[in-house]
Enzyme design. Structure first.
Site, short mmCIF file in Angstrom:
data_model
loop_
_atom_site.label_atom_id
_atom_site.label_comp_id
_atom_site.label_asym_id
_atom_site.label_seq_id
_atom_site.Cartn_x
_atom_site.Cartn_y
_atom_site.Cartn_z
N ASP A 162 -1.27 25.60 107.89
CA ASP A 162 0.10 25.20 107.57
C ASP A 162 0.35 25.20 106.06
OD1 ASP A 162 -1.60 23.05 107.07
OD2 ASP A 162 -0.73 21.76 108.57
N ASN A 208 -0.69 10.28 114.04
CA ASN A 208 0.24 10.37 115.19
C ASN A 208 -0.19 11.46 116.18
OD1 ASN A 208 0.88 12.72 113.87
ND2 ASN A 208 3.07 12.32 113.67
N HIS A 219 -0.96 14.62 115.44
CA HIS A 219 -0.60 16.01 115.14
C HIS A 219 -1.82 16.84 114.74
CE1 HIS A 219 0.44 15.16 110.59
NE2 HIS A 219 -0.78 15.62 110.69
N GLU A 240 4.04 18.24 115.15
CA GLU A 240 4.34 16.83 115.34
C GLU A 240 4.56 16.55 116.83
OE1 GLU A 240 3.69 15.08 112.95
OE2 GLU A 240 4.76 15.51 111.10
C1 GLP Z 1 -2.03 16.85 107.26
C2 GLP Z 1 -2.38 18.28 107.72
C3 GLP Z 1 -3.21 18.25 108.99
C4 GLP Z 1 -4.31 17.21 108.84
C5 GLP Z 1 -3.69 15.85 108.79
C6 GLP Z 1 -4.71 14.71 108.65
O1 GLP Z 1 -0.73 16.45 107.52
N1 GLP Z 1 -1.26 19.10 107.91
O2 GLP Z 1 -3.75 19.55 109.20
O3 GLP Z 1 -5.19 17.29 109.93
O4 GLP Z 1 -2.76 15.78 107.74
O5 GLP Z 1 -5.05 14.53 107.32
P1 GLP Z 1 -6.30 13.69 106.84
O6 GLP Z 1 -7.48 14.46 107.24
O7 GLP Z 1 -6.14 13.59 105.35
O8 GLP Z 1 -6.20 12.36 107.51
#
Ligand code: GLP
Length: 259
Positions: free
Chosen positions: A67, A136, A138, A143
């Site tokens: 992304d 959440n 995702h 989302e």
């Molecule tokens: C972001 C990314 C996701 C990632 C998520 C969790 O929003 N787009 O790909 O898995 O956050 O992030 P973290 O690993 O920092 O908790």
């Protein structure tokens, strides 16, 4: 789904890196899918150590990021273009021309998203997709209520995601409102999925992903539909699993099972 519970974040990174290295060593011109966020950083560091030690060669490997934020200059330190450039391409000694990130600055997002899908296809598809999970549920920026058939597209970020990611910016107002993300259908097309999670803040999302219903309310529950999905989590992230002991039992006996 294969569920591997290990003591801490360092062990998550070591196990995930070993799994990725196996695929990279066993496949010609491997295509990996890479994630941003803090969860996979240890995995990239562990892979980088293998590269430095001469145990792994990433020069022929291609990567596709999940992304990107919409409207952030690619040179902005928090654009996923910059983050993937630093944590994946540079650190792993990859050819930058083989490292792809969705275009967050397109004139026409619909065309740019279709181009990204075509580029993945032209590369031969993703051999192993590394994933984190949002609080959440995702994956990528898919989302809650994302379609399980979705492809790369523009998505509005959930308020919780913007709040969670505000730590990387000066204030929540600087966090983009939109993103471009591979869809759940795109992610499910990868030949293997490997999700890593650490810490108690992920325990609810991890329990919903593994033991909850397959439902778009928890986009990561899509992993239940994949033939080769592995989840590597630490004790804290596993703390809300109902069948916690059973997963250890399976891991223990797996090595002894007949071929
Ligand atoms: C972001 C990314 C996701 C990632 C998520 C969790 O929003 N787009 O790909 O898995 O956050 O992030 P973290 O690993 O920092 O908790």
């Amino acid at each position: 789904m294969e569920i591997v519970i290990v003591p801490d974040g360092a062990a998550v990174a070591a196990h995930a890196a070993a799994a990725m290295a196996n695929v990279i060593r066993g496949t010609e011109r491997t295509v990996i899918g890479v994630a941003t966020g803090s969860s996979p950083l240890g995995t990239y560091e562990a892979l980088a150590e293998m590269v430095r030690a001469g145990e792994l060669d990433m020069t022929d490997v291609s990567a596709f990021a999940l992304d990107e934020y919409v409207g952030l200059d690619p040179e902005h330190p928090e654009s996923y273009h910059s983050v993937i450039g630093k944590t994946v391409a540079d650190q792993l000694g990859m050819d930058p021309a083989r490292v792809h990130v969705p275009n967050g600055f397109a004139n026409n997002f619909s065309d740019a998203c279709d181009d990204y899908e075509r580029a993945i296809e032209a590369a031969g598809g993703i051999d192993i997709q590394l994933l984190g999970i949002g609080a959440n549920g995702h994956i990528g920026f898919n989302e809650p209520a994302s379609s399980f058939a979705s492809r790369t597209r523009l998505k509005t970020l959930a308020p919780q995601t913007r709040a969670d990611n505000a730590r990387f910016f000066n204030s929540i107002d600087e966090v983009p409102m939109y993103s471009v993300t591979q869809g759940l259908g795109t992610i499910l097309d990868a030949r293997r999925l490997l999700l890593v999670a650490q810490g108690e803040a992920k325990a609810d999302a991890v329990a919903a992903m593994i033991e909850g219903p397959v439902a778009s309310l928890c986009p990561a529950s899509a992993l239940q539909l994949h033939r080769f999905a592995t989840v590597i989590i630490d004790e804290a992230a596993a703390s809300k699993l109902k069948l916690r002991d059973y997963y250890d039992h399976v891991q223990h006996h797996r090595a002894l099972a007949p071929a």
